[in-house]
Design an enzyme around this catalytic site. Structure first.
Site, mmCIF file in Angstrom:
data_model
loop_
_atom_site.group_PDB
_atom_site.id
_atom_site.type_symbol
_atom_site.label_atom_id
_atom_site.label_comp_id
_atom_site.label_asym_id
_atom_site.label_seq_id
_atom_site.Cartn_x
_atom_site.Cartn_y
_atom_site.Cartn_z
ATOM 1 N N LYS A 131 -49.013 14.624 42.686
ATOM 2 C CA LYS A 131 -48.563 16.035 42.719
ATOM 3 C C LYS A 131 -47.044 16.156 42.689
ATOM 4 O O LYS A 131 -46.433 16.714 43.608
ATOM 5 C CB LYS A 131 -49.120 16.740 43.961
ATOM 6 C CG LYS A 131 -50.632 16.732 44.060
ATOM 7 C CD LYS A 131 -51.139 17.563 45.229
ATOM 8 C CE LYS A 131 -52.642 17.607 45.310
ATOM 9 N NZ LYS A 131 -53.291 16.325 45.626
ATOM 10 N N ASP A 148 -40.512 18.585 42.133
ATOM 11 C CA ASP A 148 -39.106 18.302 42.456
ATOM 12 C C ASP A 148 -38.262 18.946 41.361
ATOM 13 O O ASP A 148 -38.797 19.687 40.529
ATOM 14 C CB ASP A 148 -38.917 16.769 42.516
ATOM 15 C CG ASP A 148 -37.812 16.358 43.481
ATOM 16 O OD1 ASP A 148 -36.733 16.971 43.433
ATOM 17 O OD2 ASP A 148 -38.028 15.418 44.271
ATOM 18 N N THR A 156 -57.097 23.558 47.299
ATOM 19 C CA THR A 156 -58.412 24.101 47.680
ATOM 20 C C THR A 156 -58.594 24.176 49.196
ATOM 21 O O THR A 156 -59.574 24.723 49.680
ATOM 22 C CB THR A 156 -59.549 23.254 47.065
ATOM 23 O OG1 THR A 156 -59.131 21.897 47.043
ATOM 24 C CG2 THR A 156 -59.868 23.691 45.672
ATOM 25 N N ASP A 189 -52.871 10.964 41.376
ATOM 26 C CA ASP A 189 -52.678 12.309 41.957
ATOM 27 C C ASP A 189 -51.539 12.288 42.969
ATOM 28 O O ASP A 189 -51.765 12.242 44.180
ATOM 29 C CB ASP A 189 -54.003 12.754 42.606
ATOM 30 C CG ASP A 189 -53.913 14.155 43.185
ATOM 31 O OD1 ASP A 189 -53.095 14.950 42.705
ATOM 32 O OD2 ASP A 189 -54.686 14.447 44.122
ATOM 33 N N LYS A 223 -59.585 8.317 41.506
ATOM 34 C CA LYS A 223 -58.328 9.004 41.822
ATOM 35 C C LYS A 223 -57.566 8.200 42.866
ATOM 36 O O LYS A 223 -58.102 7.850 43.923
ATOM 37 C CB LYS A 223 -58.621 10.412 42.357
ATOM 38 C CG LYS A 223 -57.346 11.193 42.690
ATOM 39 C CD LYS A 223 -57.659 12.659 42.934
ATOM 40 C CE LYS A 223 -57.883 12.989 44.383
ATOM 41 N NZ LYS A 223 -56.656 13.090 45.185
ATOM 42 N N ARG A 272 -64.654 12.648 50.282
ATOM 43 C CA ARG A 272 -65.471 12.366 51.465
ATOM 44 C C ARG A 272 -66.985 12.367 51.279
ATOM 45 O O ARG A 272 -67.657 11.506 51.858
ATOM 46 C CB ARG A 272 -65.032 13.303 52.604
ATOM 47 C CG ARG A 272 -63.673 12.885 53.167
ATOM 48 C CD ARG A 272 -63.013 13.985 53.955
ATOM 49 N NE ARG A 272 -62.545 15.063 53.088
ATOM 50 C CZ ARG A 272 -61.825 16.093 53.497
ATOM 51 N NH1 ARG A 272 -61.505 16.200 54.785
ATOM 52 N NH2 ARG A 272 -61.417 17.013 52.651
HETATM 53 O O1 C5P Z 1 -62.756 14.571 50.414
HETATM 54 P P1 C5P Z 1 -62.612 15.634 49.391
HETATM 55 O O2 C5P Z 1 -63.771 15.663 48.405
HETATM 56 O O3 C5P Z 1 -62.303 16.995 49.975
HETATM 57 O O4 C5P Z 1 -61.328 15.176 48.552
HETATM 58 C C1 C5P Z 1 -60.732 15.974 47.599
HETATM 59 C C2 C5P Z 1 -59.558 15.261 46.996
HETATM 60 O O5 C5P Z 1 -58.967 16.128 46.034
HETATM 61 C C3 C5P Z 1 -58.449 14.907 47.995
HETATM 62 O O6 C5P Z 1 -57.918 13.665 47.590
HETATM 63 C C4 C5P Z 1 -57.397 15.977 47.796
HETATM 64 O O7 C5P Z 1 -56.090 15.492 47.978
HETATM 65 C C5 C5P Z 1 -57.585 16.362 46.341
HETATM 66 N N1 C5P Z 1 -57.200 17.712 45.956
HETATM 67 C C6 C5P Z 1 -57.690 18.863 46.566
HETATM 68 N N2 C5P Z 1 -57.273 20.095 46.165
HETATM 69 C C7 C5P Z 1 -56.388 20.216 45.176
HETATM 70 C C8 C5P Z 1 -55.892 19.061 44.537
HETATM 71 C C9 C5P Z 1 -56.327 17.806 44.969
HETATM 72 O O8 C5P Z 1 -58.526 18.767 47.442
HETATM 73 N N3 C5P Z 1 -56.034 21.415 44.728
#
Ligand code: C5P
Length: 240
Positions: free
Chosen positions: A62, A65, A135, A60, A33, A218
């Site tokens: 998002k 607009d 999330t 990603d 991603k 992460r």
């Molecule tokens: O580090 P972590 O596992 O929390 O990363 C989650 C990734 O998913 C981040 O890049 C975040 O921008 C993305 N994301 C999210 N929730 C969403 C859509 C995308 O956490 N609803």
């Protein structure tokens, strides 16, 4: 091992860091991603790097607009599927995000632009998935209903799927067929902290609940050994 459902989120600052992760995970990860951090810094340079190495890109950004602007941005994203030179086996953009909060007209414009532009360029169309509710936002009484409502809107507008947390995945699955993609971030293997995520779940559970793809940042990219961390998650996925 069901390696295709893992998406590793390249949420890093520098191209060098991204490159190291891509190489380290090369053997076991097929989809990466690229989000706003890396794309803002490096643009197509980073997506092309992945595509030329046979990797699928989940872009990603998002988009949210007015319909015309989103349609134009989607077209630009589809154009990233064309190799800059004569690279063989250059992989088209696999999937991209728009925000469902943009509404019906915007979502329909995104799908139409993707279809028409992919046809024009003769490339495979990327999957268009809609972000429902981030999330990192905590739960409230109406959250599940709001996510479901947005997922159904996305489906009606012709999107290929949505991004939603594991908690809302079963209700989305009740109303949307298997081929409707559910991408799940907020994945945390047992014993790992939540960071800023609020609605989290371990990988195996997310798959059992009906997720099509798990987005992991992460827990892998900040692990002492990203390869080992990814491998452990893949093991949980195949167990789920
Ligand atoms: O580090 P972590 O596992 O929390 O990363 C989650 C990734 O998913 C981040 O890049 C975040 O921008 C993305 N994301 C999210 N929730 C969403 C859509 C995308 O956490 N609803």
């Amino acid at each position: 091992m069901k390696k295709n459902s893992l998406i590793v989120s390249l949420d890093v600052e520098t191209f060098r860091q991204a490159q190291e992760l891509i190489h380290e995970l090369d053997e076991i990860v097929e989809i990466f991603k690229v989000g706003s951090q890396l794309f803002t810094a490096y643009g197509p340079f980073v997506t092309r790097y992945l595509q030329a190495r046979g990797k699928k890109v989940f872009l990603d950004l998002k988009f949210h607009d007015i319909p015309n602007t989103v349609a134009s941005a989607v077209k630009s994203a589809v154009s990233l599927s064309i190799p800059p030179g004569n690279e063989k086996n250059f992989v088209p953009i696999f999937m991209l995000t728009v925000h469902t909060a943009g509404g019906k007209e915007m979502l329909e414009a995104a799908v139409k632009a993707a279809k028409e532009h992919a046809r024009k360029l003769k490339v495979k169309r990327p999957l268009i998935v809609g972000v429902t509710v981030l999330t990192s936002q905590g739960k409230d009484d109406k959250l599940e209903a709001r996510v479901l409502e947005r997922a159904l809107l996305a489906k009606r507008c012709g999107l290929d799927g949505v991004v939603a947390s594991v908690e809302e995945t079963p209700s989305i699955r009740r109303y949307c067929p298997e081929k409707f993609v559910v991408v799940t971030p907020g994945i945390r293997p047992a014993g790992i902290g939540m960071d800023d995520q609020k609605r989290i779940a371990p990988p195996g559970e997310a798959i059992r609940m009906g997720s099509s793809y798990l987005v992991v940042g992460r827990p892998i990219i900040q692990a002492d050994n990203p390869f080992k961390a990814a491998k452990a998650i893949l093991k949980e996925i195949s167990g789920g």
